[in-house]
Each structure stands twice: as structure tokens, then as C-alpha cells.
Design a protein around this motif. Structure first.
Motif, PDB file in Angstrom:
ATOM      1  N   ALA A   1       0.761  -1.360  -0.110  1.00  0.00           N
ATOM      2  CA  ALA A   1      -0.047  -0.016   0.003  1.00  0.00           C
ATOM      3  C   ALA A   1       0.960   1.209  -0.129  1.00  0.00           C
ATOM      4  O   ALA A   1       0.430   2.193  -0.592  1.00  0.00           O
ATOM      5  N   MET A   2       2.105   1.211   0.741  1.00  0.00           N
ATOM      6  CA  MET A   2       2.925   2.298   0.769  1.00  0.00           C
ATOM      7  C   MET A   2       3.488   2.572  -0.421  1.00  0.00           C
ATOM      8  O   MET A   2       3.824   3.861  -0.798  1.00  0.00           O
TER       9      MET A   2
ATOM     10  N   GLU B   1       8.588  17.346  -8.287  1.00  0.00           N
ATOM     11  CA  GLU B   1       9.767  16.886  -7.511  1.00  0.00           C
ATOM     12  C   GLU B   1      10.669  16.047  -8.043  1.00  0.00           C
ATOM     13  O   GLU B   1      12.026  16.407  -7.766  1.00  0.00           O
TER      14      GLU B   1
ATOM     15  N   HIS C   1       0.384  12.394  -9.541  1.00  0.00           N
ATOM     16  CA  HIS C   1      -0.489  13.867  -9.440  1.00  0.00           C
ATOM     17  C   HIS C   1       0.561  14.986  -9.552  1.00  0.00           C
ATOM     18  O   HIS C   1       0.010  15.936  -9.915  1.00  0.00           O
ATOM     19  N   ASP C   2       1.906  14.823  -9.088  1.00  0.00           N
ATOM     20  CA  ASP C   2       2.734  15.700  -9.111  1.00  0.00           C
ATOM     21  C   ASP C   2       4.114  15.093  -9.347  1.00  0.00           C
ATOM     22  O   ASP C   2       4.854  14.479  -8.399  1.00  0.00           O
TER      23      ASP C   2
ATOM     24  N   SER D   1      -4.955  13.878   9.496  1.00  0.00           N
ATOM     25  CA  SER D   1      -4.253  12.616   8.895  1.00  0.00           C
ATOM     26  C   SER D   1      -4.762  11.867   7.834  1.00  0.00           C
ATOM     27  O   SER D   1      -4.568  10.865   7.654  1.00  0.00           O
TER      28      SER D   1
ATOM     29  N   ARG E   1      10.714   5.493  -5.523  1.00  0.00           N
ATOM     30  CA  ARG E   1      11.018   7.012  -5.810  1.00  0.00           C
ATOM     31  C   ARG E   1      12.697   7.141  -6.288  1.00  0.00           C
ATOM     32  O   ARG E   1      12.727   7.684  -7.401  1.00  0.00           O
TER      33      ARG E   1
ATOM     34  N   ARG F   1       0.995   6.762  -6.632  1.00  0.00           N
ATOM     35  CA  ARG F   1      -0.105   7.710  -6.782  1.00  0.00           C
ATOM     36  C   ARG F   1       0.016   9.273  -6.723  1.00  0.00           C
ATOM     37  O   ARG F   1      -0.359  10.074  -7.472  1.00  0.00           O
ATOM     38  N   ARG F   2       1.210   9.335  -5.620  1.00  0.00           N
ATOM     39  CA  ARG F   2       1.526  10.638  -5.423  1.00  0.00           C
ATOM     40  C   ARG F   2       2.334  11.258  -6.719  1.00  0.00           C
ATOM     41  O   ARG F   2       2.177  12.306  -7.237  1.00  0.00           O
TER      42      ARG F   2
ATOM     43  N   ILE G   1      -0.728  11.692  10.581  1.00  0.00           N
ATOM     44  CA  ILE G   1      -0.782  10.403   9.827  1.00  0.00           C
ATOM     45  C   ILE G   1       0.007   9.297  10.436  1.00  0.00           C
ATOM     46  O   ILE G   1      -0.516   8.239  10.625  1.00  0.00           O
TER      47      ILE G   1
ATOM     48  N   ILE H   1      -5.784   3.591   0.017  1.00  0.00           N
ATOM     49  CA  ILE H   1      -4.781   3.149   0.648  1.00  0.00           C
ATOM     50  C   ILE H   1      -4.879   2.784   1.910  1.00  0.00           C
ATOM     51  O   ILE H   1      -4.552   1.799   2.334  1.00  0.00           O
ATOM     52  N   TYR H   2      -5.649   3.635   2.569  1.00  0.00           N
ATOM     53  CA  TYR H   2      -5.996   3.006   3.985  1.00  0.00           C
ATOM     54  C   TYR H   2      -6.657   1.669   4.056  1.00  0.00           C
ATOM     55  O   TYR H   2      -6.515   0.963   4.926  1.00  0.00           O
TER      56      TYR H   2
ATOM     57  N   ILE I   1      -3.163  13.613  -2.839  1.00  0.00           N
ATOM     58  CA  ILE I   1      -3.911  12.582  -3.831  1.00  0.00           C
ATOM     59  C   ILE I   1      -5.494  12.813  -3.263  1.00  0.00           C
ATOM     60  O   ILE I   1      -5.880  13.636  -2.613  1.00  0.00           O
TER      61      ILE I   1
ATOM     62  N   LEU J   1      12.172  13.277   6.272  1.00  0.00           N
ATOM     63  CA  LEU J   1      11.505  14.304   6.080  1.00  0.00           C
ATOM     64  C   LEU J   1      10.130  14.127   6.076  1.00  0.00           C
ATOM     65  O   LEU J   1       9.162  14.669   6.856  1.00  0.00           O
ATOM     66  N   THR J   2       9.617  13.231   5.193  1.00  0.00           N
ATOM     67  CA  THR J   2       8.278  12.799   5.079  1.00  0.00           C
ATOM     68  C   THR J   2       7.996  12.353   6.564  1.00  0.00           C
ATOM     69  O   THR J   2       6.581  12.471   7.017  1.00  0.00           O
TER      70      THR J   2
ATOM     71  N   GLU K   1       2.164   1.855  -3.493  1.00  0.00           N
ATOM     72  CA  GLU K   1       1.336   2.447  -4.275  1.00  0.00           C
ATOM     73  C   GLU K   1       0.682   3.931  -3.973  1.00  0.00           C
ATOM     74  O   GLU K   1       0.567   4.623  -4.714  1.00  0.00           O
ATOM     75  N   LEU K   2       1.085   4.281  -2.653  1.00  0.00           N
ATOM     76  CA  LEU K   2       0.781   5.802  -2.234  1.00  0.00           C
ATOM     77  C   LEU K   2       1.864   6.443  -3.083  1.00  0.00           C
ATOM     78  O   LEU K   2       1.531   7.316  -3.595  1.00  0.00           O
ATOM     79  N   GLU K   3       3.053   6.122  -3.090  1.00  0.00           N
ATOM     80  CA  GLU K   3       4.318   7.079  -3.701  1.00  0.00           C
ATOM     81  C   GLU K   3       3.648   6.912  -5.205  1.00  0.00           C
ATOM     82  O   GLU K   3       3.942   7.823  -5.729  1.00  0.00           O
TER      83      GLU K   3
ATOM     84  N   LYS L   1      -6.240  -0.397   2.251  1.00  0.00           N
ATOM     85  CA  LYS L   1      -5.204  -1.501   1.974  1.00  0.00           C
ATOM     86  C   LYS L   1      -4.403  -1.748   3.201  1.00  0.00           C
ATOM     87  O   LYS L   1      -3.932  -2.860   3.433  1.00  0.00           O
TER      88      LYS L   1
END
Ligand SMILES: Nc1ncnc2c1ncn2[C@@H]1O[C@H](COP(=O)(O)OP(=O)(O)OP(=O)(O)O)[C@@H](O)[C@H]1O
Ligand SMILES: [Mg+2]
Lengths: 247, 334
Positions: A3-4, A18, A14-15, B88, A107, A10-11, A82, B101-102, B93, A72-73, A6-8, B104
Motif C-alpha cells: 500500500a505504501m 519533485e 499527481h505531481d 491525518s 522513488r 499515486r503521489r 498520519i 490506501i488506508y 492525492i 522528512l516525510t 502504491e501511495l508513492e 489496503k
């Protein structure tokens, strides 16, 4: 854990700015510093063109930047809620930490995929061997995982973003200079040579240079062993310090 | 009656110095909406973070549905959801992606996952903005997205740390309406921290007041208000003069604390205005005092709070609240 990643992704979808802005610095190293210095021919590189010689080091330096700033994240996620919410999720905490590090590796790989074509354009001569290439990517991935762990450690010590930025810079640049990235270690003063041998970057650069540029992979196994030892040590320290981040 | 949360002698000392919790005891019934009221820095967040297994207390114990939060923390995490005080969700996104994501991370099975997410979005009234980046959401929408996240796993207990901090009254109302309907549907126990008295008053079944790490009062909103034992009955009289012996008679009643008269206004301070009023009225009528108007003032939760938790500013959270609002609307991820 996935999931983590996938999160990266998806980020990034969108952008992407960076990734591009982070690629500027390494490209300058290659295009400006590398091209100029290759005319000087003052540095013994075993017959490899100087530009090609520094490419692995520059690649690794830029991916390490990505993974160190991964901490930093975490600092940011601690300032927001989070991190707290992730801790309360019914999943293993270590899977979360490792997932975050692996995601930073993803990344880092994107970074590599941007720099390599540019390097090709400038005229760097890569060895086109898919197996070598994949191994090199794997090594870069491992190294950035280790550095991501270091950044978790820094994040647990530094409470603010500004301090984190300072420390991040203060770690990466010396590691870069005190390694075989830009010149052979033999050229350094003896004291610095010792430091260079303790520098994980030295082994990573050696392995990646062998795989992508020179084709000389006699040291590959010891190099990988050094990187794995580094990773294990860093992950152990990071897991311990992680509980400190939480409070 | 099932006990959802039980806390005994909980102490938390941060880095050997700050005593955030100083021997907290607490019981919360299953199915209740429980409000923990307290001024800034009283230990509300600390208590919630221990109950949600984020870190260990210095001493004492706590359990969720009989599961010890220290020894059986993994099992506890399976039945709880938590919305922290700070923002949070990822702002870079979309709302839908956040839930995905959550979902998952929470390990929701992939079959029916989309349906659960869609339901959560609808339940929180976010379906029309689901595909927009969270950056573009208002503070209230972000809060509702976080609630939607917390509801994905259909928790038995929902922990909310100051769920409406920094929201305008309309947004607060919407958040609570959605929350109440979710609670009804799934019979979830809700435990929330707040320093908005009116929320505790309207939405909670039971309230505890915490001050400097200690529980100072516990009960329903009505019980707490009665516990102040100071309600005022005000009579506006037609005539300015009241005979001294009438005042004496009223003062002599055992439920009357004191009587104040000024011009045509007679104020009688009693423990319970509803039962006192007929008796006082009877005296006045028998003595021929004619009354033009009667009004009663009952204590509010603010009075309760001020009495038990001291005269600490309740409305503005000061710099912390401002920071919170800024981080809710900020661009977030760098
Ligand atoms: N991580 C921490 N390290 C050290 N001290 C802390 C930490 N978190 C909270 N404290 C201190 O513990 C005390 C209780 O803080 P806590 O956050 O639990 O209060 P709170 O009731 O949630 O306040 P607020 O209404 O401001 O959210 C405060 O004095 C606070 O400064
Ligand atoms: Mg708090």
C-alpha cells in the motif's frame, strides 16, 4: 507494505515536479562538472572516460538524497496525525516502517530512470546487459533502503524540519566527497582513505560502476556483502529509534 | 451491560518530567457516546494515545473490551479506529485514493473493497468530491474524510481527538450528524475529547472532566449540571416592598442557599429550581406578594467546567488551535 508503494506511485502520478527538480543537480554534475573535468585528464580512471567514471557516483548520490529526505516525510507525518493513525492500524508496525522505506526506494528508482537517458544523451557509454542493469538497480534500491533507515534515525533525533534539512545536507555531501565517486580513493590523504573504506557509498559505487560502466565485477560479491551488512545494521538502529519518534 | 473501556490508576510521565496523567480511573459502557472534557494540556490526548496502543503508560492499566492495551495491543487495534487531533490524510492525492490506501493498510479484503469505500464516502457526504485532491477540501470536508477512513473497518470503538476543532458551527453540525447516524447504524461506542461544552452537552451520554491529569468529575450532562447545586429562580414583583418576615420564611427553607432582593427583583438561589419553585410560590401567594414574571436559570456545562477544572480559557485554544487550523488548510506535503 505494498500500500505504501502504491501511495508513492499515486503521489507521483499527481505531481511529478519533485522528481524533475531533484534530477537537476545530478544532471549538472554530469553535464557541467563531468564534461569540464574530462578535458583535464588529471585523474587516473583506469582508462574509463571521466564522465563515465563519475556517472555511478552521481546516480547514487541523487538517489541517496531522495531516501534521506524520506525522513522528512516522517517528520511531516509526525507533525500531522498520519504517523499516529498508521500506528493504530491493525497491521504490523514494522511492516509499515519497512513499507515506507521500500516506497522511498521506488522513488529513487524513478530518479535513476530520468538520469540515465540524460547521461546517454551527454555521451556516457553504458554496458547494455539487462542482467547487469537489473543487478545495478537492485543495489541502488538496497543502498537507498539503508539510507532511508538512517533518515528515520535522524528524524527521531530532530524534531523540526529545518534542522532535518541541515543535517541531511551535512551527511550526504561529505559521504559523496569521501568516496570513490569522483576520484579513486588512492588519491586521498590516508586519514580520509580510512573514512572512505567505512563509507557504504564506496562499495555501492564500485559495484554499480562495474555493472554499468567498466564491466569489471570481480568485487561484486564483497561489495554486496558490505551493503547488506550496512542495511541490516541501519534497519536495526532505525527500528529501535522508531519508538522514540512515536512519543 | 458490557464495559467498553476500563482504566485503572493510569500514570504517564513524559521523559521523566511532565506528569501528563496522574492516576486516571475511568469506565465507559459499550454503546455510549463518551465525552472527555478538559482544558489545554490536561492530558486528554495522552490518555487517548495510550488507549489506542500508541505507547505504554508509565504505570497503571487500561483495557478495551477486556483486552489489555499493553499485553494484547495487536488485538485491540483490530477493534478500534482513531482520528487524531491533527490532520491525518495525504493532501496530494484524492479523497478516494486516501480511502483506498488506508483500506489496503487495514487489510480489507479486495472483494467488496470498492463498495465499502463508496459507502464510507456517501455516509460522510463526500461522494461528489471523491476524486478531487484533498488539498482543495475545506477543513470540515477533511474531517469527514478522516471519519470515513476510521469507519472503513467498522470499529467497535471510535476514538476521536477533538473532532471539530477549528471548524465553523455549520461544519461542526454536519460532522456530528454524520457521526450520529453512523453510530446508530453500527452501534459503535464513541469516545471523544473536546473542549466545546455544547458538543459534550448535546451529543454525549456520559461526560468526564479531566484537569491536570486527574479525573475531577464524572456523570451525565444533567447530573453534572445538578451537581453544581446552584440554580436561580428570579421573581419580578408587582410591588417593590416585600416584608422582612417573608424573606425570612424563604431563607429558612433547607433547600434555599440564599436570597437576594433588589428593587422589584427577588432572586432565590436553590439546589434544584424545579422542585423549589412551587414551594416558594406558595409562600409568596400566602403572604400576598404578587408576582409579575418568573424565570429560572439553570447552570450550563460551562459553569460545571469552570467549577471543576478552574477558570482556564475554554474558547480559544490559542496558538495551538491556530496552528492546527493552518495545518488543516495548508498545502501539507513538501
Ligand atoms: N510527546 C510529549 N512529550 C512531552 N510532553 C508531552 C508530550 N505530549 C504532551 N505532553 C505534555 O503532557 C501534557 C498533557 O498533554 P496532552 O496533549 O495530553 O493534553 P490535551 O488535554 O490533549 O491538550 P489539548 O487540549 O491542548 O490538546 C501537557 O503538559 C503537554 O505539554
Ligand atoms: Mg489534545
Amino acid at each position: 507494505m505494498f500500500a505504501m508503494i502504491e501511495l508513492e506511485l499515486r503521489r507521483l502520478k499527481h505531481d511529478r515536479t519533485e522528481i524533475y527538480t531533484r534530477a537537476i543537480q545530478p544532471i549538472l554534475w554530469l553535464a557541467v562538472y563531468g564534461t569540464v573535468m574530462s578535458h583535464v585528464k588529471a585523474i587516473p580512471t583506469d582508462g574509463i572516460p571521466y564522465l563515465d567514471y563519475i556517472t555511478p557516483g552521481v546516480l547514487l548520490q541523487s538517489t541517496i538524497f531522495v531516501s534521506v529526505f524520506y525522513g522528512l516525510t516522517i517528520v511531516w507525518e509526525r507533525e500531522t496525525g498520519i504517523l499516529k493513525k498508521l500506528l493504530v492500524a491493525p497491521a504490523s508496525r514494522y511492516a509499515t516502517v519497512i513499507g515506507r522505506s521500500v516506497a522511498s526506494g521506488v522513488r529513487a528508482i524513478f530518479q535513476v530512470l530520468i538520469i540515465i537517458p540524460v547521461a546517454l544523451l551527454i555521451g556516457v557509454d553504458f554496458i547494455f546487459n539487462p542482467l547487469y542493469f537489473l543487478t545495478a538497480i537492485l543495489i541502488i534500491f538496497l543502498v537507498s533502503g539503508g539510507f532511508a533507515a538512517i533518515s528515520i534515525l535522524i528524524a527521531s533525533l530532530m524534531k523540526t524540519r529545518e534542522r532535518f534539512m541541515g543535517i541531511g545536507q551535512a551527511i550526504i555531501m561529505p559521504l559523496f566527497f569521501v568516496s570513490n565517486s569522483l576520484y579513486p580513493i588512492k588519491l586521498m590523504p590516508t586519514v580520509l582513505q580510512y573514512f572512505a573504506y567505512f563509507n557504504p557509498l564506496t562499495y555501492a559505487v564500485d559495484a554499480v560502476r562495474g555493472l554499468l560502466i567498466s564491466g569489471d565485477i570481480r568485487n561484486l560479491l564483497p561489495d554486496i556483502a558490505a551493503i547488506v551488512i550496512f542495511d541490516v545494521a541501519m534497519f536495526a538502529v532505525a527500528s529501535i529509534s522508531f519508538s522514540k519518534i512515536i512519543e | 451491560m458490557t464495559i467498553a473501556i476500563e482504566v485503572n490508576g493510569l500514570v504517564k510521565v513524559y521523559s521523566g518530567k511532565v506528569r501528563a496523567l496522574d492516576g486516571v480511573n475511568l469506565k465507559v459502557k459499550a454503546g455510549d457516546v463518551f465525552a472527555l472534557l478538559g482544558p489545554n494540556g490536561s492530558g486528554k490526548t495522552t490518555l487517548m494515545r495510550i488507549l489506542t496502543t500508541q505507547f505504554k503508560p508509565t504505570s497503571g492499566e487500561a483495557s478495551i473490551f477486556g483486552l489489555d492495551v499493553i499485553r494484547r495491543d495487536a488485538e485491540v487495534r483490530k477493534v478500534i479506529s482513531y482520528v487524531p487531533q491533527e490532520m491525518s490524510v495525504w493532501t496530494d492525492i484524492s479523497g478516494y485514493e486516501n480511502l483506498l490506501i488506508y483500506a489496503k493498510i487495514y487489510g480489507l479484503p479486495s472483494t467488496g473493497r470498492t463498495k465499502v469505500i463508496r459507502e464510507a464516502l456517501e455516509g460522510m457526504g463526500l461522494d461528489s468530491v471523491a476524486d478531487n485532491l484533498v488539498k482543495t477540501y475545506s477543513g470540515g470536508m477533511i474531517r469527514r474524510l478522516e471519519m470515513a477512513c476510521a469507519m472503513l473497518i467498522r470499529p467497535r470503538i471510535l476514538f476521536l481527538d477533538e473532532p471539530t476543532l477549528g471548524l465553523d458551527p455549520t461544519a461542526r453540525k454536519v460532522v456530528w450528524e454524520k457521526l450520529v447516524s453512523f453510530k446508530k447504524e453500527f452501534d459503535t461506542t464513541v469516545f471523544f475529547n473536546t473542549h466545546y461544552m455544547d458538543e459534550a452537552d448535546i451529543y454525549s451520554d456520559e461526560i468526564a472532566i479531566i484537569d491536570r491529569g486527574r479525573m475531577v468529575k464524572f456523570g451525565t450532562a444533567d447530573e453534572l449540571k445538578h451537581s453544581i447545586k446552584k440554580e436561580v429562580i428570579q421573581f419580578i414583583l408587582t410591588n417593590h416592598i416585600v416584608a422582612e418576615n417573608v424573606l425570612k420564611m424563604i431563607r429558612s427553607m433547607d433547600f434555599v442557599s440564599y436570597v437576594i432582593i433588589s428593587n422589584s427583583e427577588l432572586n432565590v438561589v436553590v439546589k434544584d429550581a424545579e422542585t423549589a419553585l412551587p414551594v416558594v410560590m406558595e409562600i409568596l401567594r400566602n403572604e400576598g406578594v404578587s408576582v409579575k414574571k418568573i424565570s429560572m436559570t439553570r447552570p450550563t456545562l460551562d459553569d460545571v467546567f469552570l467549577k471543576y477544572a478552574g477558570a482556564i480559557s475554554l474558547q480559544g485554544g490559542g496558538i495551538r488551535e491556530i496552528k492546527q487550523i493552518r495545518s488543516m488548510s495548508g498545502k501539507g506535503y513538501i
